[in-house]
Design a protein around this motif. Structure first.
Motif, mmCIF file in Angstrom:
data_model
loop_
_atom_site.group_PDB
_atom_site.id
_atom_site.type_symbol
_atom_site.label_atom_id
_atom_site.label_comp_id
_atom_site.label_asym_id
_atom_site.label_seq_id
_atom_site.Cartn_x
_atom_site.Cartn_y
_atom_site.Cartn_z
ATOM 1 N N ALA A 218 -56.765 -3.215 10.201
ATOM 2 C CA ALA A 218 -55.728 -2.907 9.206
ATOM 3 C C ALA A 218 -55.661 -3.985 8.124
ATOM 4 O O ALA A 218 -55.262 -3.715 6.991
ATOM 5 C CB ALA A 218 -54.381 -2.765 9.906
ATOM 6 N N THR A 219 -56.074 -5.196 8.463
ATOM 7 C CA THR A 219 -55.958 -6.310 7.505
ATOM 8 C C THR A 219 -57.209 -6.475 6.631
ATOM 9 O O THR A 219 -57.244 -7.362 5.776
ATOM 10 C CB THR A 219 -55.696 -7.625 8.257
ATOM 11 O OG1 THR A 219 -56.587 -7.697 9.368
ATOM 12 C CG2 THR A 219 -54.262 -7.714 8.728
ATOM 13 N N PHE A 220 -58.215 -5.636 6.844
ATOM 14 C CA PHE A 220 -59.409 -5.702 6.000
ATOM 15 C C PHE A 220 -59.132 -5.001 4.675
ATOM 16 O O PHE A 220 -58.573 -3.898 4.682
ATOM 17 C CB PHE A 220 -60.596 -5.027 6.708
ATOM 18 C CG PHE A 220 -61.793 -4.838 5.825
ATOM 19 C CD1 PHE A 220 -62.567 -5.916 5.465
ATOM 20 C CD2 PHE A 220 -62.128 -3.580 5.317
ATOM 21 C CE1 PHE A 220 -63.669 -5.749 4.631
ATOM 22 C CE2 PHE A 220 -63.222 -3.415 4.486
ATOM 23 C CZ PHE A 220 -63.988 -4.497 4.143
ATOM 24 N N PRO A 221 -59.473 -5.516 3.513
ATOM 25 C CA PRO A 221 -60.154 -6.775 3.216
ATOM 26 C C PRO A 221 -59.217 -7.886 2.745
ATOM 27 O O PRO A 221 -59.668 -8.902 2.240
ATOM 28 C CB PRO A 221 -61.083 -6.371 2.072
ATOM 29 C CG PRO A 221 -60.280 -5.349 1.307
ATOM 30 C CD PRO A 221 -59.414 -4.646 2.316
ATOM 31 N N GLU A 222 -57.905 -7.643 2.945
ATOM 32 C CA GLU A 222 -56.943 -8.672 2.545
ATOM 33 C C GLU A 222 -57.185 -9.952 3.350
ATOM 34 O O GLU A 222 -56.997 -11.062 2.855
ATOM 35 C CB GLU A 222 -55.514 -8.134 2.756
ATOM 36 C CG GLU A 222 -54.394 -9.055 2.357
ATOM 37 C CD GLU A 222 -54.460 -9.571 0.913
ATOM 38 O OE1 GLU A 222 -55.114 -8.951 0.054
ATOM 39 O OE2 GLU A 222 -53.857 -10.629 0.661
ATOM 40 N N TRP A 223 -57.616 -9.774 4.603
ATOM 41 C CA TRP A 223 -57.948 -10.938 5.441
ATOM 42 C C TRP A 223 -58.977 -11.831 4.722
ATOM 43 O O TRP A 223 -58.787 -13.040 4.591
ATOM 44 C CB TRP A 223 -58.496 -10.463 6.795
ATOM 45 C CG TRP A 223 -59.091 -11.562 7.623
ATOM 46 C CD1 TRP A 223 -60.356 -12.050 7.550
ATOM 47 C CD2 TRP A 223 -58.417 -12.335 8.627
ATOM 48 N NE1 TRP A 223 -60.539 -13.063 8.446
ATOM 49 C CE2 TRP A 223 -59.361 -13.264 9.123
ATOM 50 C CE3 TRP A 223 -57.131 -12.327 9.158
ATOM 51 C CZ2 TRP A 223 -59.046 -14.180 10.127
ATOM 52 C CZ3 TRP A 223 -56.827 -13.243 10.158
ATOM 53 C CH2 TRP A 223 -57.771 -14.153 10.631
ATOM 54 N N GLU A 224 -60.055 -11.215 4.257
ATOM 55 C CA GLU A 224 -61.120 -11.981 3.595
ATOM 56 C C GLU A 224 -60.575 -12.698 2.358
ATOM 57 O O GLU A 224 -60.897 -13.856 2.094
ATOM 58 C CB GLU A 224 -62.270 -11.053 3.173
ATOM 59 C CG GLU A 224 -63.245 -10.656 4.261
ATOM 60 C CD GLU A 224 -62.714 -9.625 5.257
ATOM 61 O OE1 GLU A 224 -61.546 -9.194 5.136
ATOM 62 O OE2 GLU A 224 -63.464 -9.255 6.168
ATOM 63 N N ARG A 225 -59.731 -11.970 1.599
ATOM 64 C CA ARG A 225 -59.209 -12.564 0.364
ATOM 65 C C ARG A 225 -58.374 -13.800 0.664
ATOM 66 O O ARG A 225 -58.560 -14.862 0.082
ATOM 67 C CB ARG A 225 -58.381 -11.538 -0.419
ATOM 68 C CG ARG A 225 -58.088 -11.965 -1.847
ATOM 69 C CD ARG A 225 -56.866 -11.269 -2.429
ATOM 70 N NE ARG A 225 -55.651 -11.562 -1.699
ATOM 71 C CZ ARG A 225 -54.973 -12.702 -1.758
ATOM 72 N NH1 ARG A 225 -55.399 -13.684 -2.530
ATOM 73 N NH2 ARG A 225 -53.880 -12.866 -1.050
ATOM 74 N N THR A 226 -57.459 -13.664 1.635
ATOM 75 C CA THR A 226 -56.566 -14.782 1.951
ATOM 76 C C THR A 226 -57.351 -15.947 2.547
ATOM 77 O O THR A 226 -57.152 -17.109 2.159
ATOM 78 C CB THR A 226 -55.488 -14.316 2.968
ATOM 79 O OG1 THR A 226 -54.885 -13.141 2.471
ATOM 80 C CG2 THR A 226 -54.446 -15.384 3.206
ATOM 81 N N VAL A 227 -58.228 -15.625 3.502
ATOM 82 C CA VAL A 227 -58.992 -16.703 4.163
ATOM 83 C C VAL A 227 -59.823 -17.461 3.129
ATOM 84 O O VAL A 227 -59.810 -18.691 3.070
ATOM 85 C CB VAL A 227 -59.887 -16.111 5.285
ATOM 86 C CG1 VAL A 227 -60.925 -17.122 5.752
ATOM 87 C CG2 VAL A 227 -59.033 -15.637 6.456
ATOM 88 N N LEU A 228 -60.527 -16.710 2.295
ATOM 89 C CA LEU A 228 -61.382 -17.389 1.316
ATOM 90 C C LEU A 228 -60.565 -18.159 0.290
ATOM 91 O O LEU A 228 -60.976 -19.222 -0.170
ATOM 92 C CB LEU A 228 -62.309 -16.382 0.624
ATOM 93 C CG LEU A 228 -63.458 -15.881 1.493
ATOM 94 C CD1 LEU A 228 -64.261 -14.816 0.766
ATOM 95 C CD2 LEU A 228 -64.376 -17.036 1.915
#
Ligand code: AHR
Length: 498
Positions: A218-228
């Protein structure tokens, strides 16, 4: 019905980084114990490494192997696996509900890698641990000498530093199943701080941050944005993981799933580049697709395994012919973005969702998926050419306009060879394929390798290890600069031109 492909020397995607043919060994099931390590096995060497398994691995030419997990790493203390074996603790292993005897650890893995002609890709525990233990592990492994931890490695018999170049910052930290799972902001900060001190210990290393555990999170791709956003300057790669299954017994849909993988890769690239733009940065983050495969056959059997035994037969998928076709297509997906996917690990290598199976005390054999993986690794080195393809298409349950032909070509300039990898997704008809080699003159067909089988569900087992195996009798003829090939129904093809 006919497919066409133009193979044009000057239209390139990028150079193949050989590490896209990597794999993975986790302390899980019989991957280590009974897989790569089995003292007392007739083929085992003085360190207990199975020689028969090493031979099968060398046949693939695996350039990098991720270790020790996986979900396992998020509860692992690396110190448990070094030093005199008789002093190492047995631990409850919570990720897979087993007992970990710690007979095999970092130093054995590095020795094993040397014997397997491969390089280690080490994951650090960012589930129950953090930057301090991560930097200590880098110091133990890579610092030459003169500190407590580097001298400890020397005392353990390893005078030369291991020089481990590639490190993963935890594993699937977005997954609720992960020991010490984190939100994107929690993880992004810990990844940044761990990366910082790991690189202070050894500036030559490169680091992979955890992306999403799969494309349906559910957190894809916001996960990538925040982590990066939080660790962009400190890391070099972001990971992708994806497994597919055919639970609905819908093979046409099953084989179309690599289109989802294409979209996954493209979205992660876009997210990396979006964050790059927000930071006005010149640095580009590349992709490490460090877990990918078919995984579903063993799910039910695994639910019946009693907890707390050593090396039970977990995740022992027996792969069939259609699985090999999807694995071939997944390799094609990775190759098609060779410009940004710089590492990838078929998960895993031995016994656990693996191309190689063993019997404890017995033989070792190749699963169906061994073959496309081997062919891509052996013949898919060089420059990937832009796939200029026209193909008849079909609609499947979850995908529309699925090309029957899934294909890509790799130009190995050094060898003067072009290799076309092609899957015919049509389940009942051969697909004629015309390959226009317009910018390559004077080629001949070296070999047309085919993996085909009338029974899509046929598998290789200990008793019938060669039920599904490739042959070189594929139908390809060249006339001038045009190849006319026939791709058998539901087949994996490797057309080698020189
Ligand atoms: O490869 C098997 C498991 O799949 C790994 O431990 C985990 O990272 C993923 O969920």
């Amino acid at each position: 019905m006919k497919a066409k492909m133009i193979v044009e020397k000057d239209f390139t995607v990028g150079e193949v980084d050989k590490r896209i043919y990597g794999s993975f060994i986790e302390h899980l099931g019989r991957a280590v114990y009974g897989g790569i390590y089995e003292p007392g096995h007739p083929s085992a060497d003085e360190q207990g490494f199975r020689g028969d398994v090493l031979e099968l691995i060398k046949g693939i030419d695996v350039p990098i192997v991720r270790y020790p997990g996986g979900n396992f790493v998020s509860g692992y203390n690396w110190e448990d696996g070094v030093g005199p074996v008789e002093l190492r603790p047995k631990r409850l292993e919570l990720a897979w509900r087993t007992i970990e005897p710690n007979l095999f650890g970092l130093n054995e893995f590095v020795d094993w890698c040397r014997k397997a002609n491969t390089a280690p890709m080490m994951a650090v525990n960012l589930g129950t641990r953090g930057p301090n233990e991560a930097r200590q592990l880098v110091e133990y492994a890579n610092h030459p000498s003169g500190t407590q931890l580097s001298d400890l490695r020397i005392a353990h018999g390893y005078k030369q530093p291991h020089q481990i170049k590639t490190w993963c910052l935890g594993n699937e930290m977005d997954g609720p199943w992960q020991i010490g799972a984190k939100t994107a902001s929690e993880y992004g900060r810990i990844a940044a701080e761990s990366a910082k001190v790991m690189k202070w210990v050894d500036p030559s290393i490169e680091l992979v941050a955890c992306g999403s555990s799969n494309l349906t999170m559910a957190t894809f791709p916001e996960w990538e944005r925040t982590v990066l956003d939080l660790c962009y300057n400190e890391v070099d790669y972001i990971s992708l993981h994806q497994y597919y299954g055919n639970r609905d017994k819908d093979t046409a849909n099953f084989l179309a799933q690599s289109m989802g993988m294409d979209a996954f890769i493209n979205t992660v690239i876009s997210t990396c580049d979006y964050v790059q733009a927000t930071k006005r940065s010149k640095k580009r983050i590349n992709l490490s697709f460090d877990e990918w495969n078919v995984w579903y056959h063993s799910n039910e059997a695994d639910s019946r395994i009693e907890p707390w035994s050593v090396a039970p037969p977990q995740l022992e998928d027996v792969y069939n012919h259609e699985d090999a076709l999807l694995v071939g297509s997944m390799l094609i997906s990775i190759l098609k973005r060779a410009d940004r996917v710089k590492m990838a690990c078929l998960a895993q290598l031995v016994n656990v969702i693996a191309p190689i199976m063993t019997a404890n005390g017995g033989g070792a054999w190749k699963q169906t998926i061994y073959y496309p993986y081997m062919h891509a690794s052996i013949f898919g080195r060089g420059t990937v050419l832009v796939p200029l393809i026209s193909s008849p298409k079909y609609d499947a349950k979850d995908y529309t306009d699925v090309p029957y032909l899934d294909s890509v070509a790799v130009h190995n300039a050094e060898a003067g060879e072009v290799t076309v990898f092609a899957v015919n997704r049509h389940l009942s008809e051969a697909l004629p394929l015309e390959i226009d080699l317009r910018s390559f003159g004077g080629f001949r067909v070296l070999e047309h390798i085919v993996l085909e089988c009338d029974d899509l569900k046929a598998a290789n087992t200990q008793d019938a290890p060669d039920r599904v195996a490739p042959h070189s009798k594929g139908a390809s003829v060249i006339d001038g600069n045009t190849v006319q090939a026939s791709l058998g129904k539901a087949s994996w093809n490797v057309i080698r031109l020189k």
